[in-house]
Design a protein around this motif. Structure first.
Motif, PDB file in Angstrom:
ATOM      1  N   VAL A  96       0.830  -1.208   0.000  1.00 35.10           N
ATOM      2  CA  VAL A  96       0.000   0.000   0.000  1.00 35.10           C
ATOM      3  C   VAL A  96       0.867   1.262   0.000  1.00 35.10           C
ATOM      4  O   VAL A  96       0.542   2.237  -0.682  1.00 35.10           O
ATOM      5  N   GLU A  97       1.969   1.257   0.735  1.00 32.14           N
ATOM      6  CA  GLU A  97       2.870   2.414   0.738  1.00 32.14           C
ATOM      7  C   GLU A  97       3.470   2.652  -0.643  1.00 32.14           C
ATOM      8  O   GLU A  97       3.716   3.784  -1.040  1.00 32.14           O
ATOM      9  N   GLU A 100      -0.746   2.227  -3.584  1.00 31.74           N
ATOM     10  CA  GLU A 100      -1.932   2.324  -2.740  1.00 31.74           C
ATOM     11  C   GLU A 100      -3.160   1.604  -3.292  1.00 31.74           C
ATOM     12  O   GLU A 100      -3.915   0.993  -2.547  1.00 31.74           O
ATOM     13  N   SER A 101      -3.365   1.632  -4.590  1.00 27.65           N
ATOM     14  CA  SER A 101      -4.562   1.022  -5.183  1.00 27.65           C
ATOM     15  C   SER A 101      -4.364  -0.442  -5.591  1.00 27.65           C
ATOM     16  O   SER A 101      -5.270  -1.039  -6.165  1.00 27.65           O
TER      17      SER A 101
END
Length: 110
Positions: A96-97, A100-101
């Motif tokens: 995610v870092e 993110e999507s």
């Protein structure tokens, strides 16, 4: 004779190039698979096309969601081993870092 082994190892190590650590999955927050390769585009293509039998083909892990480059292939292999010992939640946070999507990054390789 035992003193020759480190010298031989140093010569082999000096000729090695960098490597990529990558993660593929089947869906956002799905099953993560961490791998390492010297040729990222080729390896991700192999996962997508299911060329090799194994874990990633069995579970349909084709979504390429994370990667990082290491100047030294030995460092890349060590990083892969470290990540494989992390919990799924920790891997998900790392993805995610970076992405993110959970977008499939395969098209970015072209």
């Amino acid at each position: 004779m035992a003193g020759l082994a480190p010298a031989i190892h140093a010569v082999e190590h000096a000729s090695m190039k960098g490597g990529w650590v990558y993660i593929v999955t089947n869906k956002p927050n799905g099953i993560p698979y961490t791998g390492v390769t010297a040729d990222l585009a080729r390896r991700i293509h192999q996962h997508r096309t299911g060329v090799h039998e194994g874990f990633t083909k069995q579970y349909g892990l084709k979504r390429f969601v994370h990667y990082e480059f290491h100047d030294d292939i030995v460092a890349a292999v060590q990083c892969e081993k470290n990540i494989k010992h992390w919990s799924r939640a920790w891997k998900a946070r790392m993805i995610v870092e970076f992405n993110e999507s959970w977008r499939d990054l395969y098209e970015d390789l072209a």
